[in-house]
Design a protein around this motif. Structure first.
Motif, PDB file in Angstrom:
ATOM      1  N   TRP A  75     -33.549  37.330  46.837  1.00 30.58           N
ATOM      2  CA  TRP A  75     -33.320  36.056  47.521  1.00 30.58           C
ATOM      3  C   TRP A  75     -34.312  34.969  47.103  1.00 30.58           C
ATOM      4  N   GLY A  78     -36.326  32.538  41.562  1.00 31.00           N
ATOM      5  CA  GLY A  78     -35.745  31.267  41.147  1.00 31.00           C
ATOM      6  C   GLY A  78     -35.983  30.138  42.129  1.00 31.00           C
ATOM      7  N   THR A  79     -36.566  30.437  43.293  1.00 31.14           N
ATOM      8  CA  THR A  79     -36.909  29.398  44.263  1.00 31.14           C
ATOM      9  C   THR A  79     -38.392  29.053  44.134  1.00 31.14           C
ATOM     10  N   ASP A 209     -27.082  30.490  44.360  1.00 34.15           N
ATOM     11  CA  ASP A 209     -28.425  30.092  44.760  1.00 34.15           C
ATOM     12  C   ASP A 209     -28.453  29.715  46.235  1.00 34.15           C
ATOM     13  N   LYS A 211     -29.562  27.737  49.687  1.00 33.94           N
ATOM     14  CA  LYS A 211     -29.947  26.371  50.035  1.00 33.94           C
ATOM     15  C   LYS A 211     -31.296  26.433  50.753  1.00 33.94           C
TER      16      LYS A 211
END
Length: 227
Positions: A75, A78-79, A209, A211
């Motif tokens: 999760w 990539g954040t 992806d 939010k």
């Protein structure tokens, strides 16, 4: 009579009706030692006293972070949160909402997996000031069953109906929507199934992806509206 570690747990267990404990697993001493200094001592006290267990007939689970490390990576990868802190899943709901604690940032992330939303709330200042234990206790005391339930498309709570229709969850299970809401499935009781939690949560992470929602407290501080 069951021993209560503190008033926060007593309020959670008795006043909010999350007792009795279901499907508990004792936490070995080596795991407590491993997480000492990474997670609040008060949380480790809960683990020692009550184990990794379900509450509210399985509506909420106090989790072993090791079981959800792969889920969390799926999760957060990539954040902006990936590698920003050492994060651990300390709780989850029957529908897969994740409560995440950061060693430096405290109870800083909630991941609503069905809606693919991450809600940040950085508490670094309070962690630095030594409030980690009280934050854990207050978090439990403030937990309400309604905030953990999932509503259907008619805004009606699902948990009690799912429990009756599908049976109680094991510690490694959750109620999952099939097909997932992220691919257009409806939020209806007849589209819920008992699924393996880890596998289903990783599957949901792969749908797109997440939010990143606004950190309201940080925004207010940045604007000088909150001290």
């Amino acid at each position: 009579m069951m021993h209560m570690v503190d008033e926060g747990f007593e309020s959670f267990y008795n006043d909010e009706g999350f007792g009795p404990i279901v499907d508990t697993r004792p936490v070995p001493s080596h795991k407590l030692d491993h997480y000492r200094g990474k997670l609040p001592d008060r949380l480790l006290q809960y683990w020692r006293a009550y184990g990794f267990a379900g509450y509210g007939n399985g509506l909420f689970w106090m989790t072993d972070p090791d079981d959800y490390s792969e889920v969390l990576n799926a999760w957060l990868y990539g954040t902006n949160f990936h590698r920003k802190d050492k994060y651990y899943v300390i709780g989850r709901t029957a529908f897969g909402k994740l409560v995440v604690w950061g060693t430096k940032s405290g109870p800083s992330l909630t991941i609503a997996t069905n809606m693919a939303m991450i809600f940040p709330s950085d508490k670094s200042d309070r962690i630095k000031d030594g409030y980690a234990d009280s934050m854990i206790s207050n978090w439990l005391a403030a937990t309400r069953r309604s905030s953990l339930d999932e509503d259907d498309d008619d805004d009606c709570p699902l948990f009690e109906r799912a429990l009756k229709a599908l049976g109680p969850l094991a510690e490694d299970e959750m109620y999952g929507f099939v097909p997932a809401l992220g691919v257009g499935g409806p939020a209806r009781l007849d589209h819920l199934k008992r699924v393996k939690a880890v596998e289903h949560l990783i599957f949901l992470a792969q749908l797109g992806d997440p939010k990143i929602m606004l950190d309201i407290v940080k925004e207010a501080k940045d604007r000088g509206l909150w001290k």
